[in-house]
Design a protein around this motif. Structure first.
Motif, short mmCIF file in Angstrom:
data_model
loop_
_atom_site.label_atom_id
_atom_site.label_comp_id
_atom_site.label_asym_id
_atom_site.label_seq_id
_atom_site.Cartn_x
_atom_site.Cartn_y
_atom_site.Cartn_z
N VAL A 1 -117.54 101.62 -3.50
CA VAL A 1 -117.80 101.13 -2.15
C VAL A 1 -116.48 100.67 -1.54
O VAL A 1 -115.64 100.10 -2.24
N GLU B 1 -120.63 99.37 -7.11
CA GLU B 1 -119.73 98.66 -6.19
C GLU B 1 -118.30 99.18 -6.26
O GLU B 1 -117.56 99.08 -5.28
N ASN C 1 -126.11 99.98 2.95
CA ASN C 1 -125.55 98.69 3.37
C ASN C 1 -126.64 97.98 4.14
O ASN C 1 -126.84 98.23 5.32
N TYR D 1 -126.12 105.16 -1.38
CA TYR D 1 -125.70 103.77 -1.18
C TYR D 1 -126.21 103.33 0.19
O TYR D 1 -126.17 104.10 1.15
#
Length: 173
Positions: free
Chosen positions: A35, A32, A172, A170
């Motif tokens: 991000v 995180e 989403n 990653y």
């Protein structure tokens, strides 16, 4: 769905150098902290095994899976002296803390001169984040921080004498 090629697939082949990170695992998932909405911190990176003719380094982060037709540049730093073999977590903050004197941070595709964290569109699937360290045969690229990311990337490719990557994903959801 076929994934787009990696950024260095279009550049001439050069010897490998070793890139490691305490924040990003090759083949793993971005944390995180890397991000956009989670911390926006550039990861710690270290490198070794570069040739004696190395005169400087460039560090980049590129997402080839961005739905743009041309990928997405998240971070570009160049003119890193050849005596530097690591960057600390957060070096890409934009205030140059953690970057060596003389290093140039180029404009990413967010339009800022810092590390812009992962932010793939929701539901688009996993994106690859290619953190590259490139050993260069010149001390200075002769470019400034407002040069386009694509032009900086191409110049890095032309001046490369070795390169290594750490690639993490990653998504989403």
């Amino acid at each position: 769905m076929t994934r787009p090629p990696l950024p260095h697939d279009f550049q001439r082949q050069v010897p490998d150098l070793t890139v490691t990170s305490t924040d990003v695992t090759d083949g793993g998932t971005l944390g995180e902290a890397q991000v956009l909405a989670g911390g926006d911190l550039s990861p710690q990176l270290s490198w070794s095994g570069f040739p004696a003719e190395t005169k400087s380094f460039a560090v980049t982060c590129f997402d080839p899976d961005a739905p743009t037709g041309s990928g997405w540049w998240h971070w570009i730093v160049f003119d890193i002296p050849a005596t530097v073999t690591s960057l600390p977590t957060g070096a890409g903050s934009g205030d140059f803390a953690g970057l060596p004197a003389g290093a140039v941070q180029g404009r990413n595709d967010y339009g800022t001169k810092n590390f812009g964290g992962a932010a793939p569109p929701a539901g688009h699937g996993p994106h690859r984040y290619v953190f590259s360290v490139t050993a260069l045969g010149v001390e200075k690229l002769g470019l400034d921080s407002d040069t386009s990311a694509a032009a900086i990337g191409a110049t890095i490719g032309f001046r490369a004498v070795a390169r290594g990557t750490v690639i993490a994903e990653y998504e989403n959801k």
